[in-house]
Design an enzyme around this catalytic site. Structure first.
Site, short mmCIF file in Angstrom:
data_model
loop_
_atom_site.label_atom_id
_atom_site.label_comp_id
_atom_site.label_asym_id
_atom_site.label_seq_id
_atom_site.Cartn_x
_atom_site.Cartn_y
_atom_site.Cartn_z
N GLY A 218 4.55 -10.29 4.28
CA GLY A 218 5.33 -10.17 5.51
C GLY A 218 4.65 -10.87 6.68
O GLY A 218 3.43 -10.81 6.83
N MET B 263 0.84 -1.21 0.00
CA MET B 263 0.00 0.00 0.00
C MET B 263 0.87 1.26 0.00
O MET B 263 0.41 2.35 0.31
CB MET B 263 -0.93 0.00 1.21
CG MET B 263 -1.90 -1.19 1.17
SD MET B 263 -3.40 -0.92 2.11
CE MET B 263 -2.75 -0.68 3.74
N HIS C 251 9.09 -3.55 3.57
CA HIS C 251 8.66 -3.80 2.19
C HIS C 251 9.87 -4.15 1.32
O HIS C 251 9.81 -5.05 0.49
CB HIS C 251 8.01 -2.55 1.60
CG HIS C 251 6.78 -2.08 2.29
ND1 HIS C 251 6.74 -0.95 3.06
CD2 HIS C 251 5.51 -2.59 2.32
CE1 HIS C 251 5.52 -0.76 3.53
NE2 HIS C 251 4.74 -1.75 3.11
N ALA D 181 4.09 4.00 0.91
CA ALA D 181 4.82 4.53 2.08
C ALA D 181 5.83 3.47 2.50
O ALA D 181 5.87 3.02 3.64
CB ALA D 181 3.88 4.92 3.22
P1 AMP Z 1 1.34 -2.92 3.51
O1 AMP Z 1 1.94 -1.89 2.60
O2 AMP Z 1 1.29 -2.51 4.94
O3 AMP Z 1 0.07 -3.52 2.98
O4 AMP Z 1 2.38 -4.13 3.51
C1 AMP Z 1 2.75 -4.77 2.31
C2 AMP Z 1 3.49 -6.04 2.66
O5 AMP Z 1 4.66 -5.72 3.40
C3 AMP Z 1 2.65 -6.97 3.54
O6 AMP Z 1 2.84 -8.30 3.09
C4 AMP Z 1 3.23 -6.75 4.91
O7 AMP Z 1 3.10 -7.86 5.77
C5 AMP Z 1 4.69 -6.49 4.58
N1 AMP Z 1 5.33 -5.76 5.67
C6 AMP Z 1 4.89 -4.62 6.27
N2 AMP Z 1 5.69 -4.27 7.29
C7 AMP Z 1 6.66 -5.21 7.37
C8 AMP Z 1 7.78 -5.43 8.23
N3 AMP Z 1 8.06 -4.61 9.22
N4 AMP Z 1 8.56 -6.52 8.01
C9 AMP Z 1 8.26 -7.38 7.00
N5 AMP Z 1 7.23 -7.23 6.15
C10 AMP Z 1 6.43 -6.18 6.33
#
Ligand code: AMP
Length: 278
Positions: free
Chosen positions: A144, A27, A34, A29
Site C-alpha cells: 500500500g 500484519m 488491506h 487486523a
Molecule cells: P500492515 O498490516 O499495516 O503491515 O499493512 C499491510 C499492507 O497493507 C501494507 O502494504 C500497507 O501499506 C497496506 N495498507 C495498510 N493500510 C492501507 C490503506 N489504508 N490503504 C492501502 N493500503 C494499506
C-alpha cells in the site's frame, strides 16, 4: 481458501498451483485498505497468497508490539470474501527458526523519515519480506502507498537482492472523514480518532495550495494547522523527492514530490502521505 501455519505446508500446497502467483503481506487486523490489495491481487494473479504475521523484528517500540491489534477470525472472513486462496499465519519460529541477524542498507531511502524515527524498523521489514518472498516464491507482491517509504525500501531491496518480483503499489484507502485506514486506528480514543481527520484535511489543503506557496511555507502551514489541535503532535512532515526521498527546498527540485507525515495522536502514532507534484 486454505489456511496454513507452517511454511512447509504452504510450500507443498503451492507446488500444485499454476500461473501467476501473488503475495499480499500483512500484519492482520485487516480493513478495507488491506482488502483493496487482496482484490487487486485477485484481479491480476492466478493464485492469491496472503500472510498474516505481526513481525517482531520491525517493532522498535515493545509496547506497540504488545498492543498491536489481532483478530484472526475477522481477518479470515475478510480474506475469504476478497477471494484469497492461501492464508499463511505462522508463529515466530516458522519465520525465524534462528534469530535473523542480517543487516540491510538501503541508503538514503531507508535512513530518512521512518528510518530516522523508528531505528531498525526497515531492517525488520526487509527481514520478514525476504523470508516471505523466499517461502512463497511469488511473481508479484502487493503493497500500500499508505506506507510510501516502505514501498521505496522494498523496491530497493528487490533490486539489491536480485528478486524477479514485480512490486505493485496500491492507493491509500481512507475512512469517510479522510483518515487513512490503519489497524492502529482501532487503538485511538474516540476523541483522538475524531481529531486525526485533521491530518488528511491539512494534507489535502496543502495539495491545493502548493502552487501558491514556498516549500518551507507549505511545510509550516501543515505543521501549524495540525499542532493547533491539542490532541495531535506532528513528529515530522517531510516534503521530498518521491524517487530519492530527499527533502526538497524548491518545487523545481524534483519532478514528483510527496509530502510524508507522522503524527502522534495520544499514545498512537499515525502516518500518511500525499502527492505534491506541481
Ligand atoms: P500492515 O498490516 O499495516 O503491515 O499493512 C499491510 C499492507 O497493507 C501494507 O502494504 C500497507 O501499506 C497496506 N495498507 C495498510 N493500510 C492501507 C490503506 N489504508 N490503504 C492501502 N493500503 C494499506
Amino acid at each position: 481458501m486454505k489456511v496454513f501455519s507452517t511454511s512447509k505446508e504452504l510450500r507443498d500446497a503451492l507446488a500444485d498451483t499454476r500461473g501467476i502467483r501473488g503475495l499480499v503481506p500483512t500484519m492482520g487486523a485487516l480493513h478495507e485498505g488491506h482488502k483493496s490489495l487482496v482484490t487487486r491481487c485477485r484481479e491480476e494473479c492466478d493464485t492469491v497468497v496472503v500472510s498474516i504475521f505481526v513481525n517482531p523484528t520491525q517493532f522498535n517500540d515493545p509496547l506497540d508490539l504488545k498492543n498491536y491489534p489481532r483478530d484472526v477470525e475477522a481477518d479470515l472472513r475478510l480474506l475469504e470474501d476478497a477471494g484469497a486462496n492461501f492464508v499463511y499465519i505462522p508463529e515466530v519460529e516458522d519465520i525465524y527458526p534462528e534469530p535473523d541477524t542480517r543487516v540491510f542498507d538501503f541508503g538514503q531511502v531507508g535512513r530518512v523519515m521512518e528510518g530516522a524515527h523508528r531505528p531498525g524498523h526497515f531492517n525488520g521489514v526487509a527481514q520478514v519480506v525476504t523470508r516471505l518472498f523466499d517461502i512463497v516464491q511469488c511473481d508479484r507482491a502487493y503493497f500500500g502507498e499508505k506506507d510510501f517509504q516502505q514501498v521505496a525500501v522494498i523496491r530497493r531491496m528487490v533490486a539489491q537482492q536480485g528478486y524477479g518480483i514485480g512490486i505493485v503499489e496500491c492507493p491509500i484507502i481512507r475512512e469517510p472523514d479522510g483518515l487513512a485506514l490503519s489497524s492502529r486506528n482501532l487503538l485511538l480514543t474516540p476523541q483522538h480518532h475524531a481529531a486525526a481527520s485533521l491530518i488528511y484535511k491539512a494534507l489535502r489543503e496543502a495539495a491545493g495550495a502548493k502552487g501558491t506557496m514556498s516549500v518551507a511555507g507549505l511545510h509550516d502551514r501543515v505543521v501549524n494547522e495540525i499542532n493547533g489541535n491539542p490532541l495531535l503532535e506532528v513528529e515530522y512532515f517531510s516534503i521530498v523527492n518521491a524517487e530519492t526521498l530527499e527533502e526538497i527546498s524548491a518545487w523545481s527540485d524534483a519532478e514528483t514530490v510527496r509530502g510524508c507525515i507522522a503524527v502522534r495522536a495520544g499514545k498512537i502514532r499515525l502516518i500518511d502521505n500525499i502527492e505534491l507534484s506541481t
